[in-house]
Design a protein around this motif. Structure first.
Motif, PDB file in Angstrom:
ATOM      1  N   VAL A   1       0.835  -1.198   0.000  1.00  0.00           N
ATOM      2  CA  VAL A   1       0.000   0.000   0.000  1.00  0.00           C
ATOM      3  C   VAL A   1       0.873   1.252   0.000  1.00  0.00           C
ATOM      4  CG1 VAL A   1      -1.805   1.248   1.237  1.00  0.00           C
ATOM      5  CG2 VAL A   1      -1.836  -1.248   1.189  1.00  0.00           C
ATOM      6  N   ALA A   2       1.966   1.248   0.750  1.00  0.00           N
ATOM      7  CA  ALA A   2       2.866   2.403   0.778  1.00  0.00           C
ATOM      8  C   ALA A   2       3.472   2.648  -0.605  1.00  0.00           C
ATOM      9  CB  ALA A   2       3.963   2.190   1.812  1.00  0.00           C
ATOM     10  N   LEU A   3       3.876   1.583  -1.276  1.00  0.00           N
ATOM     11  CA  LEU A   3       4.428   1.733  -2.620  1.00  0.00           C
ATOM     12  C   LEU A   3       3.370   2.244  -3.596  1.00  0.00           C
ATOM     13  CD1 LEU A   3       6.681  -1.443  -2.873  1.00  0.00           C
ATOM     14  CD2 LEU A   3       7.393   0.934  -2.491  1.00  0.00           C
TER      15      LEU A   3
ATOM     16  N   TYR B   1      -3.165  -5.641   5.674  1.00  0.00           N
ATOM     17  CA  TYR B   1      -2.019  -4.873   5.195  1.00  0.00           C
ATOM     18  C   TYR B   1      -0.772  -5.725   5.032  1.00  0.00           C
ATOM     19  CZ  TYR B   1      -4.629  -0.540   5.766  1.00  0.00           C
ATOM     20  OH  TYR B   1      -5.562   0.468   5.645  1.00  0.00           O
ATOM     21  N   ALA B   2      -0.825  -6.965   5.423  1.00  0.00           N
ATOM     22  CA  ALA B   2       0.276  -7.926   5.224  1.00  0.00           C
ATOM     23  C   ALA B   2       1.598  -7.381   5.744  1.00  0.00           C
ATOM     24  CB  ALA B   2       0.397  -8.299   3.744  1.00  0.00           C
TER      25      ALA B   2
ATOM     26  N   PHE C   1      -6.864   3.349   3.131  1.00  0.00           N
ATOM     27  CA  PHE C   1      -7.798   2.767   4.104  1.00  0.00           C
ATOM     28  C   PHE C   1      -8.687   1.669   3.552  1.00  0.00           C
ATOM     29  CE2 PHE C   1      -7.101   7.050   5.976  1.00  0.00           C
ATOM     30  CZ  PHE C   1      -6.529   6.632   7.164  1.00  0.00           C
ATOM     31  N   VAL C   2      -8.759   1.538   2.234  1.00  0.00           N
ATOM     32  CA  VAL C   2      -9.639   0.493   1.668  1.00  0.00           C
ATOM     33  C   VAL C   2      -9.266  -0.908   2.136  1.00  0.00           C
ATOM     34  CG1 VAL C   2     -10.106  -0.700  -0.517  1.00  0.00           C
ATOM     35  CG2 VAL C   2     -10.617   1.723  -0.284  1.00  0.00           C
ATOM     36  N   PRO C   3      -7.972  -1.311   2.194  1.00  0.00           N
ATOM     37  CA  PRO C   3      -7.669  -2.670   2.694  1.00  0.00           C
ATOM     38  C   PRO C   3      -8.211  -2.939   4.083  1.00  0.00           C
ATOM     39  CG  PRO C   3      -5.758  -1.746   1.611  1.00  0.00           C
ATOM     40  CD  PRO C   3      -6.738  -0.638   1.721  1.00  0.00           C
ATOM     41  N   GLY C   4      -8.044  -1.959   4.981  1.00  0.00           N
ATOM     42  CA  GLY C   4      -8.545  -2.149   6.334  1.00  0.00           C
ATOM     43  C   GLY C   4     -10.054  -2.151   6.398  1.00  0.00           C
TER      44      GLY C   4
ATOM     45  N   LEU D   1     -12.678  -5.216   7.568  1.00  0.00           N
ATOM     46  CA  LEU D   1     -13.745  -5.062   8.568  1.00  0.00           C
ATOM     47  C   LEU D   1     -15.095  -5.407   7.963  1.00  0.00           C
ATOM     48  CD1 LEU D   1     -12.690  -1.723  10.298  1.00  0.00           C
ATOM     49  CD2 LEU D   1     -12.514  -4.041  11.215  1.00  0.00           C
ATOM     50  N   GLY D   2     -15.258  -5.134   6.636  1.00  0.00           N
ATOM     51  CA  GLY D   2     -16.540  -5.428   6.002  1.00  0.00           C
ATOM     52  C   GLY D   2     -16.744  -6.895   5.778  1.00  0.00           C
TER      53      GLY D   2
END
Length: 313
Positions: free
Chosen positions: A3-5, A81-82, A305-308, A312-313
């Motif tokens: 995600v950072a990349l 987020y692995a 924030f979509v991965p997190g 949760l969903g």
């Protein structure tokens, strides 16, 4: 780290492509206020990409930071987020590099603000020297107009806690009728819109990162667009012809309209724009572009924030 990349890639593409796309468009000169908003949203998106990438990289590299960033999050969010237990080997370097960039940005902004404050104090001292108070006269914060004896036609607004409009006697002699009112309206437009802060921020970013295309273009466009926006404020109150004549009257002895004028000067373009105005964009188009520009800084938030949220969903 993925995600950072992705955030770094998004920020890099935005920094390179946005100036090119806006440079090819003709509408910013027709809608300078809207263009100012679009540029601010683009730059905010680039900065947000860097901040979020720094936070996620630091969380990947160090357990202490991870505990702070993901403190209230359940385990499934961490799994989304692995994040590796030992940290990615490049995560610490990326986080430190981005942190140094952020600190450098803050230092450049601080230097720009302090430099502007020093210049304002110097100009105010010069004003007190050239226009001293009479015996028994008291300086009040509500006094906004200062007239200076001078052979050169000049008018400018000195920002600060007690902003002042400074105008020379040569400008008073040269400006006719409502032209003086249009100059005052132009400068008041700068003050009401706080254009000085836009110029400070753009100068700080471009000075700190001169090789980044979006910051370099941001500074150049801010100087153009704030003047056009203030011209529009004056022309709506006093007419385009009056405003154009006031610009010519203030600058006709500066060799900015002749064949030997520098290609960098903006004044001929501003005068031509006032005398030959293009049609404004329809109201619906302006509203849509404003809404779309407002969504640009939301994209980095979605990427981060979509991965997190999906977990949760």
């Amino acid at each position: 780290m993925t995600v950072a990349l992705a955030l770094l890639l998004l920020g890099g593409l935005t920094a390179v492509m946005a100036p090119r796309l806006l440079a090819r468009s003709s509408w910013p000169d027709r809608e300078p206020v809207l263009a100012l908003w679009v540029w601010q949203c683009v730059v905010a998106a680039v900065l947000l990409c860097c901040v979020l990438a720094m936070a996620l990289s630091a969380a990947e590299a160090w357990q202490v930071v991870r505990g702070q960033v993901f403190a209230p999050a359940p385990q499934q969010v961490l799994d989304a987020y692995a994040l590796s237990p030992d940290g990615h080997p490049w995560a610490a370097a990326v986080a430190v590099l981005l942190f140094v960039g952020g600190a450098w940005t803050a230092a450049m902004l601080t230097r720009e603000v302090l430099g502007a404050r020093t210049r304002r104090r110097r100009k105010r001292r010069d004003l007190r020297t050239r226009s001293p108070l009479m015996p028994g006269e008291e300086e009040t914060s509500g006094e906004r107009l200062v007239v200076l004896e001078g052979e050169r036609a000049e008018a400018w607004w000195l920002p600060g806690s007690a902003p002042r409009l400074v105008i020379t006697t040569a400008a008073l002699r040269r400006l006719k009728g409502r032209q003086l009112d249009s100059v005052i309206a132009h400068e008041e437009g700068h003050v009401r819109a706080r254009h000085d802060w836009l110029l400070h921020c753009s100068s700080a970013l471009a000075g700190g990162f001169p090789q980044v295309p979006v910051f370099r273009a941001f500074r150049h466009q801010m100087h153009r667009l704030v003047e056009m926006a203030a011209d529009d404020v004056a022309s709506r109150q006093h007419g385009r012809l009056t405003t154009a004549l006031a610009l010519v009257g203030l600058n006709e002895d500066r060799d900015v309209f002749g064949p030997c004028a520098s290609h960098r000067t903006l004044l001929p373009q501003r005068v031509n724009r006032l005398l030959s105005p293009a049609d404004r964009l329809p109201v619906g188009s302006r509203l849509r572009m404003t809404a779309l520009a407002s969504l640009v800084p939301v994209i980095p938030l979605l990427v981060a924030f979509v991965p997190g949220l999906s977990a949760l969903g």
